[in-house]
Design an enzyme around this catalytic site. Sequence first.
Site, PDB file in Angstrom:
ATOM      1  N   ARG A   1      13.528  -3.855  58.919  1.00 15.13           N
ATOM      2  CA  ARG A   1      14.110  -2.904  57.973  1.00 15.13           C
ATOM      3  C   ARG A   1      14.146  -1.556  58.682  1.00 15.13           C
ATOM      4  O   ARG A   1      13.116  -0.941  58.925  1.00 15.13           O
ATOM      5  CB  ARG A   1      13.226  -2.830  56.726  1.00 15.13           C
TER       6      ARG A   1
ATOM      7  N   ARG B   1      11.171   4.429  47.351  1.00 15.40           N
ATOM      8  CA  ARG B   1      10.043   4.419  46.400  1.00 15.40           C
ATOM      9  C   ARG B   1       8.727   4.102  47.102  1.00 15.40           C
ATOM     10  O   ARG B   1       7.704   4.726  46.837  1.00 15.40           O
ATOM     11  CB  ARG B   1      10.302   3.444  45.267  1.00 15.40           C
ATOM     12  N   ASP B   2       8.777   3.132  48.018  1.00 15.80           N
ATOM     13  CA  ASP B   2       7.547   2.741  48.708  1.00 15.80           C
ATOM     14  C   ASP B   2       6.932   3.947  49.411  1.00 15.80           C
ATOM     15  O   ASP B   2       5.733   4.215  49.311  1.00 15.80           O
ATOM     16  CB  ASP B   2       7.832   1.652  49.749  1.00 15.80           C
TER      17      ASP B   2
ATOM     18  N   ASP C   1      11.837  -5.028  42.062  1.00 16.04           N
ATOM     19  CA  ASP C   1      13.002  -5.383  42.869  1.00 16.04           C
ATOM     20  C   ASP C   1      13.723  -6.603  42.319  1.00 16.04           C
ATOM     21  O   ASP C   1      14.828  -6.909  42.737  1.00 16.04           O
ATOM     22  CB  ASP C   1      12.567  -5.680  44.308  1.00 16.04           C
TER      23      ASP C   1
HETATM   24  C1  GLC Z   1       7.542  -4.872  46.888  1.00 14.09           C
HETATM   25  C2  GLC Z   1       8.442  -3.744  47.307  1.00 14.09           C
HETATM   26  C3  GLC Z   1       8.424  -2.619  46.287  1.00 14.09           C
HETATM   27  C4  GLC Z   1       8.645  -3.114  44.897  1.00 14.09           C
HETATM   28  C5  GLC Z   1       7.710  -4.271  44.572  1.00 14.09           C
HETATM   29  C6  GLC Z   1       8.000  -4.896  43.229  1.00 14.09           C
HETATM   30  O1  GLC Z   1       6.219  -4.500  46.976  1.00 14.09           O
HETATM   31  O2  GLC Z   1       8.067  -3.228  48.575  1.00 14.09           O
HETATM   32  O3  GLC Z   1       9.396  -1.667  46.607  1.00 14.09           O
HETATM   33  O4  GLC Z   1       8.479  -2.055  44.002  1.00 14.09           O
HETATM   34  O5  GLC Z   1       7.824  -5.256  45.550  1.00 14.09           O
HETATM   35  O6  GLC Z   1       9.224  -5.538  43.200  1.00 14.09           O
END
Ligand code: GLC
Length: 793
Positions: free
Chosen positions: A345, A351-352, A484
Site C-alpha cells: 500500500r 483514518r489509520d 471498511d
Molecule cells: C482495518 C483497517 C481500518 C479499519 C478497520 C475496520 O483495521 O486498517 O482502517 O477501520 O479495519 O474495518
Amino acid sequence: MQYGTFDNDRYEYVITDAHTPAPWVNYLGSTEYGAIVSNNAGGYSFVKSGANGRILRYHFNGSDTPGRYIYLRNRKKGHQRLLTRFPDVCRHGTGYTVMEAEFEGIKAEITFYVPEGGRHEVWAVRLKNSSGDKASFSVTGYAELTNNSNYEQDTVNLQYSQFITRTEFKGNRIRQMLHANLDGTSLATEHSLEERMFALCGAKISSYCGDRTEFLGVWGDYTDPEGLKDGKLPGTLNYGENSCGALMTDIDLKPGEETFLAFLLAQADNSEAEKICAGYEKDCAKVCERELEEIRRVRHGIFSNLQVRTPSPEFNTMVNIWNAYNCMITFDWSRAASFFYCGLRNGYGYRDTVQDIQGIIHLEPEKARERIDFMLSAQAANGGGLPLVKFTHTPGKEDTPDEESYRQETGHPAWRADDALWLFPTVHKYICETGNTGYLDREILFADKESGTVYEHLKRALQFTKERQGKHGMPAGLHADWNDCLRLGAKGESVFVAFQYYLALKIMSGYAELKKDTEYFRLLEQEKDRMEQVLETECYDGDRYIRGFAEDGEVIGAAAAPEANLWLNPQSWSVISGMPDEEKGKTALDNVLKTLNTEYGAMLMMPPFKDKAFDGAISIIYNPGMKENSAVFSQSQGWLILAEALLGRGDRAFLYYMENCPANQNDRAEIRVMEPYVYGQFTEGQMSPHRGRSHVHWLTGTASTMMVASVEGILGIRPDVSGLLLKPAFPAEWDRVEIRKKFRGKDLKITVLNPGHAESGFVSMRVNGKEVPEPYVPEEMMTEKTEIELKIS
Ligand code: GLC
C-alpha cells in the site's frame, strides 16, 4: 501454555521455548531502515519501504524462513548448530533482540539491532568457552539477499530478477550488485546499480560464499546447508540466479575465554560500506555495547514520560512498555511492513494514521504534531481526507477521489465518511497535552488547493460531513465509515459517523468559544442539538443504537433484524461522543455485555451476516467470527473500555481490558497464538471454531485505541486546555495507583487512593499539599515536581 515471561526491569519479553505457536516478532530500526526479526531469526530487512526497499528475503506465510542465520561449528568434530533458529532463549527488547544458545561448551549471545539513526543492521556475536577444554570452532553468518528491492519482483518475477544479480568478495565483506552492468553506462534506463553489503567486523574471514545455491544446496536445508559440509565455505561468488552473503571465521578459545564479532548488513555502495565497517574496526564489542546503550536510553526515555504502578502487573506491563512500544512502531510504519502487510500500500491510510497519532501524544507530543501537520496537509479543500496519502504526497498539488487519476493511481474509488473526523479527537488531544492553543492558527496547505489555519481545516471537515447527509439528516456512510466492510453509500447513513460528528461539533464549539467566533459557535450548538435529536428519535431502538440506514432505507442493526442486530461501536460511541442521555448509553452497554461479550472481548456485531446481508455488507465475505463479520475487532474493544470508564464503571472497563489484553493471555498462548506482548487487529469470535485465536500483529489501530482507553479511561488522565482532570475508573478492589507523568515540562507524581473500594469517584484531592475542590489541577498550580494525591473513596 506459556512460552516466555515478561522481564519488565529490562523492558524485555523472554522466550524460553522456541516452538511458539507462531513466529513472535520484534521491530528493529526506524523508518529509514527497518528490520523485522522473529524469535527464530526469521524476517526481512528493508530500506524505507517494506515493498520497494527489501534487502533481506523472507517467505510470507511459510515456515518462518529464511532469516538471520548464525552457525557454530566444532572444527574438530564437524558438529554444528544453527544458533539462531530455535535458540535456547530469545529476548525481545525495545529496539533489539538477543538470542542465547549453547553448543558443545560454547555459550553464544547474539544481539540483532539497528543503531539509532543508522541505515544498517548489526548481528553482534559474543562467544564464551564455558568448557574446561580448548575449543576450535568456526562461526558463519548467512544473509539471504533479495534479487530486487521490490519484493514482488524478487519472489515471483524470476525471469528478470535472477539475471541482474552478482556478488564479489572485498576484504571483509560480500558485495552484492544489482544491475551491475549498468554501472558507468551513459545509457538512460529506469534502473541503476544497487549495492548491498554483508560484512564481518572484529574477526578475520576464513572462507566465504556469495551464491545461495552453493551455500544452501539445490534442495537446501537451512539448518544443515551444503556449503558448510566441508567445514569451510566454498568461496564461490554469484553471477545470476541468487546471491547471498555467507562469511566464516575460525575461533580458538581457551577455557573461560570470550570473543566478540559482528556481522553487518546494509544497502550501501562501496564507499558507504567502507565507512560503516570502519566504525566497528576498533573495539568492536565496545562500539556495539555503546550503540545498544543508546537504543535503550532513547526508547526507555520515551517510556519514562508515563509510568504507572497499579495492582495489575499485566496492565503495568502493557501501559509502561509493550503497548507504548506497539504504538511507537505502528506510528512509524502505519500498515506498511509486518508478516501480514508487505508494504505494497503505497501510502498512509487517512483514518489509520490519524488514529495512530493518538497513541504517542502523551509520550512524544511534538513528534505527534508533525504528523498531524502532515495529515492536515492531506485533507482536501472540500474538507475530506484523502483515503490514501501517497508516500510522495505533495500538499497543494494532489488530486482527489473526485478525479479519475487519483482513483486509478491509488485504487481508492471514493471518499470515506469518517476520515477527516478523526482529526478532532487527535488535534484536541495534542492541544490538551501541550496547552498549545496557538496551534489552531497554524497555516497549512490543503492537499489539492488553497490553504487555511488548523481551525479552518477543522471547519471544513465539519462542512464535508454536513454537506453529505441522507434522508434522516444523518451523515452519509459513503464508501466506508470506520468499518471498511460497511458500504452505506451516499444516500445511506452511519450512526457511528453521527456520533463522531457529534463529538467533533463539541470539540469545535469549545474552540469557537476560545476564539470568540460567536456566530459560528451558535451554529455549532444548533447542529449539535439537531444531531442529538435525530440520533435519539431515529436511531435508538429500545435497548440499542442502530448501526445506520442502507441506501434503500433498510435499518441496519435493528433489534428485530435476523442478522447483525446488535453492533458494538454505536453503543460505545454514544457514550464517547458525550451525548447527554447517559441512561440510554448505559442500557446499550449493558446489552453489549449480555449479547456481544466473550471471554476474549466483545464481538463487533452479532449474529454474523450469512443470508440476510444488504448490498453494502461487505463483511459477508469473511467466515463467521472472523474480521468484520463478528470477530472481536480489538480496536473496538478499546472504545468499549473507554466508554465504560467514562461512565465510571471501572470494574467493567477492566473486565474488557483483561479479556483482550495480550499479557493476560501469556499462559494461554496456544489459544491466542499471536505474541503475548502486542495487540493484533482481531480475535476470532464465538462463531469460529478457533475462538480466541488472534491475528494481524503489531500494526493496528488497536494499539493507540487501547492506549487511550488505558490512559484517559482507566487511569482517567484527561488533560484539557488549562490543566489536568483526574477521573480514574478502575476495579473496586484496587487500593492504590501511582502514576508518574511528564506534563508540559513538569514532573507529576499522582497517587490515587481507594480505601473504600469504589470503581470511580471523588472524595478529596491535594496538590502539593493544598486541598483543591475538584479532581482538577490547573496548570498554574503545577511546579517543577508536583505531588498530587487523589482520594476516590
Ligand atoms: C482495518 C483497517 C481500518 C479499519 C478497520 C475496520 O483495521 O486498517 O482502517 O477501520 O479495519 O474495518
